[in-house]
Design an enzyme around this catalytic site. Structure first.
Site, PDB file in Angstrom:
ATOM      1  N   HIS A  79      33.923  76.052 -49.544  1.00 17.37           N
ATOM      2  CA  HIS A  79      32.482  75.957 -49.816  1.00 17.37           C
ATOM      3  C   HIS A  79      32.145  77.007 -50.874  1.00 17.37           C
ATOM      4  O   HIS A  79      32.724  78.109 -50.857  1.00 17.37           O
ATOM      5  CB  HIS A  79      31.670  76.327 -48.555  1.00 17.37           C
ATOM      6  CG  HIS A  79      31.391  75.199 -47.606  1.00 17.37           C
ATOM      7  ND1 HIS A  79      31.314  75.397 -46.245  1.00 17.37           N
ATOM      8  CD2 HIS A  79      31.126  73.882 -47.817  1.00 17.37           C
ATOM      9  CE1 HIS A  79      31.028  74.236 -45.655  1.00 17.37           C
ATOM     10  NE2 HIS A  79      30.918  73.311 -46.583  1.00 17.37           N
ATOM     11  N   CYS A 108      27.277  81.800 -43.844  1.00 22.07           N
ATOM     12  CA  CYS A 108      27.433  80.503 -43.171  1.00 22.07           C
ATOM     13  C   CYS A 108      26.477  80.360 -42.000  1.00 22.07           C
ATOM     14  O   CYS A 108      26.068  79.248 -41.671  1.00 22.07           O
ATOM     15  CB  CYS A 108      28.853  80.346 -42.638  1.00 22.07           C
ATOM     16  SG  CYS A 108      30.107  80.254 -43.906  1.00 22.07           S
TER      17      CYS A 108
HETATM   18  N1  ARG Z   1      34.235  75.114 -39.633  1.00 24.51           N
HETATM   19  C1  ARG Z   1      33.184  74.904 -40.568  1.00 24.51           C
HETATM   20  C2  ARG Z   1      33.608  73.885 -41.621  1.00 24.51           C
HETATM   21  O1  ARG Z   1      34.740  73.861 -41.999  1.00 24.51           O
HETATM   22  C3  ARG Z   1      32.810  76.200 -41.220  1.00 24.51           C
HETATM   23  C4  ARG Z   1      31.604  76.107 -42.103  1.00 24.51           C
HETATM   24  C5  ARG Z   1      31.245  77.423 -42.738  1.00 24.51           C
HETATM   25  N2  ARG Z   1      30.023  77.374 -43.397  1.00 24.51           N
HETATM   26  C6  ARG Z   1      29.774  77.745 -44.676  1.00 24.51           C
HETATM   27  N3  ARG Z   1      28.555  77.762 -45.094  1.00 24.51           N
HETATM   28  N4  ARG Z   1      30.743  78.060 -45.497  1.00 24.51           N
HETATM   29  O2  ARG Z   1      32.835  73.086 -42.068  1.00 24.51           O
END
Ligand code: ARG
Length: 315
Positions: free
Chosen positions: A189, A293
């Protein structure tokens, strides 16, 4: 003998760092009461490593308290059983200028979260100056991949959010989008590889562009060039700081909330006059997330500007 008068240092030398001002923010967070790692959709997630949801809640509460003690307002969305990643509220949508677009997730395991965040934005948005535009039509993981720099929307793609989603965001939120391509699966991300430290137009040194920090190797060479050209004074983070998700940070313009493990970033931030606030989110790191996150920023529509003459008339 000549007596030397001690030289008066220039005014700037008396202030090693420029003064930073915090602006109050409103955040949406989701307590990790149902947090677990039962599927693996990023390289951080290992289903064989045990997770302590109780400990995750305690660490999450410390983050929430850190925001509140610095004057920020935190709204809480009810966690839904069976949605272990719902704690990562940043992914729930994107809210800019009082307009909210709820997410449409890539992985089936997370798709119901889009509906949960959309419902919250529909029901609770108006009282917070936020109008819900419903759920995105294209695959869009909210602030995980969409970071508002105060002027343009920095938009990540490569793993989750698509280019078609960037176009949708530009049209529906009426913003200029700068597409950035991610290449390293550890930084799946945009918010794992880039942080906005002060939005455009809020700098005290006369600069107009936003200030950011980023980990260059997470991006294609072309996107690195875009970032270096647009933000020549960006903090370029080391891999050591990036792999503890030290770029997954939230800034209020003065305090920067980030992992306590990203010690190099803490030093760079201090050097620029920011106050790093170290947070231990070791449990939530097992899901591949950290401070940012867990935090969705709710940006209300700008209040109408009072014309100068009206201000004078009142004074
Ligand atoms: N386990 C989640 C995923 O892979 C983690 C998300 C983390 N969020 C972020 N904004 N980077 O989607």
């Amino acid at each position: 003998m000549t007596l030397l008068t001690p030289a008066t240092p220039p005014a700037t030398a008396l202030q090693p760092t420029r003064a930073r001002t915090a602006t109050p923010r409103r955040f949406l967070m989701c307590p990790p009461v149902h947090f677990d790692v039962v599927y693996a959709i990023n390289p951080w997630m290992d289903v064989t490593v045990p997770v302590d949801a109780g400990h995750a809640v305690v660490q999450w509460q410390a983050l929430k308290a850190a925001y509140e003690s610095r004057g920020h307002i935190v709204d809480v969305i009810s966690p839904v059983p069976g949605l272990p990643d719902m704690v990562y509220a940043a992914n729930g949508g994107i809210v800019v200028g009082g307009k909210a677009l709820a997410a449409r997730f890539t992985h089936p395991e997370r798709q119901p979260e889009g509906t949960a965040y959309e419902s919250w934005l529909n029901a609770s948005g108006p009282a917070r100056g936020v109008t819900s535009l419903g759920q995105a039509a294209e695959r869009n993981e909210g602030e995980g991949d969409l970071l508002w720099d105060g002027e343009v929307m920095l938009a990540g793609t490569g793993f989750r959010t698509t280019r078609a989603a960037h176009a949708e965001v530009a049209a529906r939120l009426d913003v200029e989008v700068v597409t950035l391509e991610l290449v390293d699966p550890r930084f799946y991300h945009l918010d794992t590889a880039l942080a906005v430290l002060s939005p455009a137009g809020t700098r005290s040194d006369g600069g107009t562009r936003a200030e950011i920090a980023f980990f260059p190797e997470a991006f294609t060479p072309e996107s690195q060039a875009v970032l270096r050209e647009r933000y020549p004074d960006a903090i370029e983070a080391t891999e050591e700081d990036a792999v503890v998700l030290g770029l997954n940070a939230v800034s209020d313009g003065r305090h920067v909330f980030l992992s306590d493990r990203a010690t190099g970033m803490h030093a760079s931030l201090r050097g620029r006059g920011f106050e790093p606030v170290g947070i231990d989110l070791s449990e939530l790191l097992k899901g591949g997330g950290s401070v940012k996150c867990c935090t969705l920023e709710l940006r209300p529509a700008p209040s109408p500007t009072v014309p100068q003459s009206a201000k004078e008339a009142r004074a």
